[in-house]
Design a protein around this motif. Structure first.
Motif, PDB file in Angstrom:
ATOM      1  N   HIS A 290    -111.034  35.511 -20.521  1.00  0.00           N
ATOM      2  CA  HIS A 290    -111.721  35.853 -21.788  1.00  0.00           C
ATOM      3  C   HIS A 290    -112.995  35.029 -21.933  1.00  0.00           C
ATOM      4  CE1 HIS A 290    -108.182  37.975 -24.008  1.00  0.00           C
ATOM      5  NE2 HIS A 290    -108.460  38.504 -22.846  1.00  0.00           N
TER       6      HIS A 290
ATOM      7  N   ASP B 153    -110.507  40.621 -15.809  1.00  0.00           N
ATOM      8  CA  ASP B 153    -109.436  40.946 -16.765  1.00  0.00           C
ATOM      9  C   ASP B 153    -109.474  42.446 -17.062  1.00  0.00           C
ATOM     10  OD1 ASP B 153    -108.651  39.799 -20.177  1.00  0.00           O
ATOM     11  OD2 ASP B 153    -107.892  41.472 -18.974  1.00  0.00           O
TER      12      ASP B 153
ATOM     13  N   GLU C 254    -107.461  48.100 -24.466  1.00  0.00           N
ATOM     14  CA  GLU C 254    -106.388  47.108 -24.305  1.00  0.00           C
ATOM     15  C   GLU C 254    -106.729  45.833 -25.078  1.00  0.00           C
ATOM     16  OE1 GLU C 254    -106.371  44.020 -22.740  1.00  0.00           O
ATOM     17  OE2 GLU C 254    -104.218  43.718 -22.692  1.00  0.00           O
ATOM     18  N   GLU C 255    -107.991  45.452 -25.114  1.00  0.00           N
ATOM     19  CA  GLU C 255    -108.346  44.190 -25.777  1.00  0.00           C
ATOM     20  C   GLU C 255    -108.442  44.328 -27.293  1.00  0.00           C
ATOM     21  OE1 GLU C 255    -108.789  41.747 -22.230  1.00  0.00           O
ATOM     22  OE2 GLU C 255    -108.191  41.551 -24.320  1.00  0.00           O
TER      23      GLU C 255
ATOM     24  N   GLN D 162    -104.237  34.557 -16.040  1.00  0.00           N
ATOM     25  CA  GLN D 162    -104.990  33.928 -17.148  1.00  0.00           C
ATOM     26  C   GLN D 162    -104.307  32.590 -17.441  1.00  0.00           C
ATOM     27  OE1 GLN D 162    -104.306  37.752 -19.040  1.00  0.00           O
ATOM     28  NE2 GLN D 162    -106.464  37.872 -19.575  1.00  0.00           N
TER      29      GLN D 162
END
Ligand code: HGY
Ligand code: MN
Ligand code: MN
Ligand code: MN
Length: 400
Positions: free
Chosen positions: A373, A86, A120-121, A189
């Motif tokens: 995730h 990711d 980004e997260e 995802q």
């Protein structure tokens, strides 16, 4: 010349999270800094000219930076205990597609760049897509600079200690003018490509999604000396909120509500918490249903708090409405890729932020576990190769 799998292998272990498994790489921490340095090295080894912009995003230019460029890239940071793909898969596929294009004697007729977006997260400062939101001005610069990580360090302080000047963060018109089109490759995802038995898809849309902090405040006290009848324990309404979030979201078409982070203060085993912070991640295919999940939940939370003599404060920390990617660009790229299917995504991306400013597309690479995730996130080597070839084809089409 290196394929995506070889490049990914170089990142193995960087920011490995021993406690949770997977990876924890957050903006300006040691692991993410190591990844930034690796990216710059890889880019410069390809004669790409690298710069870091005022918002901590790193750019690598094939040719002179110029307006109307074809830009690809993604992010290198992760969620806590996240998977290996990711973000990094999009970055290594971008580098690998430059190799593929060069090997085929391709010379871009437009400027071409690879970008690595910061945070980004939102794993450290709590707001996802912080780098691309700052670039586009969709977060107030002063608010962004004042965002604190769990240890109390602000984004501005973290930027300063990384050697950057936080006074300059904010919408970057010059950088935006340089982006003609943006294409982000990302590990899927979800299970769409498994069920379709295809290696690559194009993205059609992103859910409306946001993050809200519910702060329940009561009375801290001694776990043993305080009778139940004398308590104002914020952990109770917080616990009820978690269950109610699931109940409400299950009643909304395509609705999602997640509590992945709940922090009692002070957090002692023999201490009745004085306050409990609960972060809600709510999503759905539309603005209205997402907002209704949060409104209904806020109403229920207020009742739970009052019943326990606690206060409640709800703060919206980030929000992005539904994104529908540029249909013409999506269909052009799908056509290039043997009519690759167009799939919606439940995950947010920098591409979703940029889509409001420039024609934007996404490519997804099959994830046989469908999990993300989490350490189980995966993409098979041959599918990663297919993704890099697909991205190279798209870049040649757009920049040729
Ligand atoms: O949360 C998301 O959807 C993305 O992975 N940042
Ligand atoms: Mn993610
Ligand atoms: Mn991502
Ligand atoms: Mn004691």
């Amino acid at each position: 010349m290196a394929g995506p799998n070889e490049l990914l292998a170089a990142l193995d272990g960087v920011g490995a999270d021993r406690r949770r498994g997977g990876y924890s790489r957050h903006v300006f921490d040691d692991a993410e800094r190591e990844l930034r340095e690796w990216f710059v090295e890889q880019a410069e080894a390809r004669d790409l000219r690298t710069t870091t912009d005022q918002n901590a995003n790193v750019w690598a230019w094939w040719g002179d930076p110029g307006e109307g460029a074809v830009v690809t890239g993604s992010h290198l940071d992760s969620v806590p205990g996240g998977g290996a793909f990711d973000g990094p898969l999009g970055v290594v596929s971008a580098l690998s597609s430059v190799d593929l294009l060069r090997a085929n004697g391709f010379t871009p007729r437009k400027p071409l760049a690879v970008v690595v977006f910061a945070e980004e997260e939102g794993g450290r400062f709590g707001v996802p897509c912080l780098g691309s939101r700052l670039l586009t001005g969709t977060i107030d610069a002063d608010r962004a600079g004042a965002l604190r990580d769990p240890s109390g360090v602000t984004f501005a302080e973290a930027m300063r200690s990384s050697g950057a000047d936080p006074a300059r963060i904010g919408r970057d018109e010059a950088a935006l003018r340089r982006i003609g089109q943006f294409v982000e490759l990302h590990v899927e995802q979800g299970r769409g490509l498994i069920d379709l038995d295809r290696p690559v898809a194009v993205a059609s849309s992103i859910l409306a999604h946001g993050r809200w902090r519910f702060r329940f405040s009561g009375q801290g006290n001694h776990a043993g000396a305080t009778l139940i009848s004398d308590r104002r324990d914020p952990m109770l309404p917080a616990s009820q909120l978690v269950l109610e979030a699931r109940r409400i979201a299950a009643g909304v078409e395509g609705g999602r509500a997640t509590v992945g982070r709940l922090v009692p203060n002070p957090g002692g085993t023999n201490v009745i918490a004085s306050a409990v912070d609960v972060w809600l991640d709510a999503r759905s295919p539309g603005d209205r249903p997402t907002r209704s999940i949060v409104e209904d939940l806020s109403g229920a939370a207020a009742k739970f708090a009052a019943a326990e003599g606690c206060e409640l404060d709800v703060t919206e920390e980030s929000y992005a409405d539904t994104v529908h990617f540029d249909a013409a660009l999506r269909d052009r790229l799908s056509g290039l890729l043997d009519d690759a299917p167009a799939l919606p995504t439940g995950a947010g991306h920098d591409a979703g932020i940029l889509a409001a400013e420039v024609p934007t597309a996404m490519l997804f690479v099959r994830n046989p576990t469908g999990i993300s995730h989490a350490p189980e996130e995966h993409a098979e080597p041959e599918d990663c190769d297919s993704g890099a070839h697909a991205l190279a084809k798209c870049l040649a089409h757009l920049a040729g």
